[in-house]
Design a protein around this motif. Structure first.
Motif, PDB file in Angstrom:
ATOM      1  N   GLU A 175      -5.016  21.026   3.045  1.00 34.76           N
ATOM      2  CA  GLU A 175      -5.759  19.868   3.369  1.00 34.76           C
ATOM      3  C   GLU A 175      -6.526  19.780   4.664  1.00 34.76           C
ATOM      4  N   ASN A 176      -6.065  20.189   5.746  1.00 32.18           N
ATOM      5  CA  ASN A 176      -6.884  20.189   6.960  1.00 32.18           C
ATOM      6  C   ASN A 176      -8.176  20.681   7.037  1.00 32.18           C
ATOM      7  N   LEU A 177      -8.301  22.018   6.127  1.00 34.75           N
ATOM      8  CA  LEU A 177      -9.519  22.601   5.855  1.00 34.75           C
ATOM      9  C   LEU A 177     -10.494  21.746   5.111  1.00 34.75           C
ATOM     10  N   VAL A 178      -9.965  21.380   3.788  1.00 36.50           N
ATOM     11  CA  VAL A 178     -10.762  20.279   2.925  1.00 36.50           C
ATOM     12  C   VAL A 178     -11.247  19.163   3.778  1.00 36.50           C
ATOM     13  N   ASN A 179     -10.614  18.716   4.747  1.00 36.91           N
ATOM     14  CA  ASN A 179     -10.982  17.512   5.395  1.00 36.91           C
ATOM     15  C   ASN A 179     -11.747  17.837   6.793  1.00 36.91           C
ATOM     16  N   ILE A 180     -12.173  18.930   7.045  1.00 43.21           N
ATOM     17  CA  ILE A 180     -12.935  19.182   8.193  1.00 43.21           C
ATOM     18  C   ILE A 180     -14.036  18.300   8.361  1.00 43.21           C
ATOM     19  N   HIS A 181     -14.128  17.477   9.359  1.00 40.94           N
ATOM     20  CA  HIS A 181     -15.564  16.571   9.792  1.00 40.94           C
ATOM     21  C   HIS A 181     -15.560  15.407   8.866  1.00 40.94           C
ATOM     22  N   LYS A 182     -15.222  15.645   7.767  1.00 43.86           N
ATOM     23  CA  LYS A 182     -15.159  14.461   6.847  1.00 43.86           C
ATOM     24  C   LYS A 182     -14.159  14.594   5.716  1.00 43.86           C
ATOM     25  N   THR A 183     -13.576  13.582   5.179  1.00 45.37           N
ATOM     26  CA  THR A 183     -12.555  13.654   4.374  1.00 45.37           C
ATOM     27  C   THR A 183     -12.854  13.912   3.201  1.00 45.37           C
ATOM     28  N   GLY A 184     -12.476  14.865   2.359  1.00 45.02           N
ATOM     29  CA  GLY A 184     -12.465  15.250   1.050  1.00 45.02           C
ATOM     30  C   GLY A 184     -13.633  16.282   0.857  1.00 45.02           C
ATOM     31  N   ALA A 185     -13.985  16.563  -0.436  1.00 45.89           N
ATOM     32  CA  ALA A 185     -14.780  17.429  -0.795  1.00 45.89           C
ATOM     33  C   ALA A 185     -16.034  17.331  -0.458  1.00 45.89           C
ATOM     34  N   LYS A 186     -16.851  18.229  -0.070  1.00 47.32           N
ATOM     35  CA  LYS A 186     -18.283  18.273   0.610  1.00 47.32           C
ATOM     36  C   LYS A 186     -19.408  18.538  -0.627  1.00 47.32           C
ATOM     37  N   ILE A 187     -19.030  19.145  -1.850  1.00 50.62           N
ATOM     38  CA  ILE A 187     -20.006  19.439  -2.788  1.00 50.62           C
ATOM     39  C   ILE A 187     -19.038  19.597  -4.045  1.00 50.62           C
ATOM     40  N   LYS A 188     -19.910  19.356  -5.343  1.00 49.75           N
ATOM     41  CA  LYS A 188     -19.507  19.313  -6.757  1.00 49.75           C
ATOM     42  C   LYS A 188     -19.578  20.583  -7.201  1.00 49.75           C
ATOM     43  N   PRO A 189     -18.513  21.094  -7.739  1.00 44.26           N
ATOM     44  CA  PRO A 189     -18.709  22.333  -8.497  1.00 44.26           C
ATOM     45  C   PRO A 189     -19.894  22.396  -9.355  1.00 44.26           C
ATOM     46  N   GLU A 190     -20.238  21.405 -10.177  1.00 46.90           N
ATOM     47  CA  GLU A 190     -21.318  21.628 -11.146  1.00 46.90           C
ATOM     48  C   GLU A 190     -22.698  21.754 -10.183  1.00 46.90           C
TER      49      GLU A 190
END
Length: 302
Positions: free
Chosen positions: A155-170
């Motif tokens: 969770e801490n790595l996913v939320n670096i700088h901005k909460t949540g995912a940064k890109i979409k798998p697609e």
């Protein structure tokens, strides 16, 4: 492209082999700045980013309770790099993040992605880097940055700088794959990520692969980030890297691929990672990495 910001990501925390934190300076010694300036591009070298934690041989690669090695160090470094990448995009520059191990992409994507509604990613690498703490055989975070950017993992790595995912798998294309773990293969299949293995490249040719990747991404993204690991190339081409895998891309193929990306005008940022001068032969890996970056910025393949 009028200005390139070079951001040195001096980190070795994502993997066990010391020396990759020296990669940014090895690239500079191989005339990275001068080669880009030959393309009539202004280069602003912003120096190196370091973690507040020291790289120490006696304590390197200790596992935390969540099965991740150098966890606190990677979190700290990623936050610092994300802030620098964010500021670079905000200033109107093209961020060229030079490393350093591939865990740096946690920070670069965290800082770059907020400036786009649908950032695309070309992951040019022998590995998918789609593990998480549960699926990783090693606990090395350099095998996880793309998964983390997609919102999977700690969770801490996913939320670096901005909460949540940064890109979409697609919005991801994998190119050069030939060493995927079981969990990564399952994730790629579940998310239907466009993937080109070395067999695909041999059958189609690198020109067709790059054209297809661009066509796929340009239709649905408003920027494309290139993350290039020098282990995408065969170890005979780039010996100075920590996780070499045989039967990889040639330098010629990669220079051609970079020329195709340049001509598209679609690449908006780049990581150049995993150059380890302590494992290299006469800085040849850094020199070839500089040639790859130069090709992306307009130096033509002969």
């Amino acid at each position: 492209m009028k200005r390139v910001d070079i951001i040195g990501a001096a980190t070795a925390f994502g993997q066990p082999k010391l020396g990759v934190d020296l990669g940014p300076d090895a690239l500079r010694y191989a005339n990275l700045i001068e080669e880009i300036e030959k393309m009539n591009i202004k280069v602003n070298d912003k120096g190196n980013i370091y973690s507040d934690f020291k790289v120490e041989a006696s304590t390197h690669s200790r596992r935390s309770e969540n099965n991740l090695k150098n966890y606190e160090q990677v979190v700290d470094f990623s936050e610092k790099l994300a802030a620098a990448a964010d500021e670079s995009v905000k200033s109107g520059a093209f961020p060229l993040v030079i490393g350093g191990d591939h865990s740096l992409s946690i920070g670069s994507l965290a800082g770059i992605s907020p400036h786009y509604d649908n950032l695309g990613v070309i992951w040019y690498d022998a590995h998918g880097d789609l593990n998480d703490s549960a699926s990783s055989p090693s606990g090395n975070i350099h095998g996880m940055p793309l998964a983390i950017a997609c919102g999977v993992g700690d969770e801490n790595l996913v939320n670096i700088h901005k909460t949540g995912a940064k890109i979409k798998p697609e919005n991801v294309v994998l190119i050069g794959m030939r060493d995927l773990d079981e969990g990564e293969t399952r994730y790629i299949k579940d998310q239907n990520i466009l993937t080109y293995t070395m067999r695909d490249i041999r059958e189609k040719g690198i020109s067709t692969v790059m054209s297809e990747a661009l066509e796929y991404l340009e239709a649905k993204t408003d920027g494309i980030h290139l993350s290039l690991d020098v282990d995408a190339l065969d170890p005979e081409e780039t010996p100075g890297t920590g996780t070499p895998v045989g039967e990889g891309l040639s330098l010629w193929e990669t220079l051609l691929a970079m020329n195709i990306l340049h001509d598209s005008g679609s690449i908006t940022s780049m990581d150049l990672v995993e150059v380890n001068p302590l494992l290299d032969e006469g800085n040849m890996t850094a020199e070839k990495a500089v040639a790859m970056a130069s090709a992306l910025f307009g130096s033509k393949q002969k």
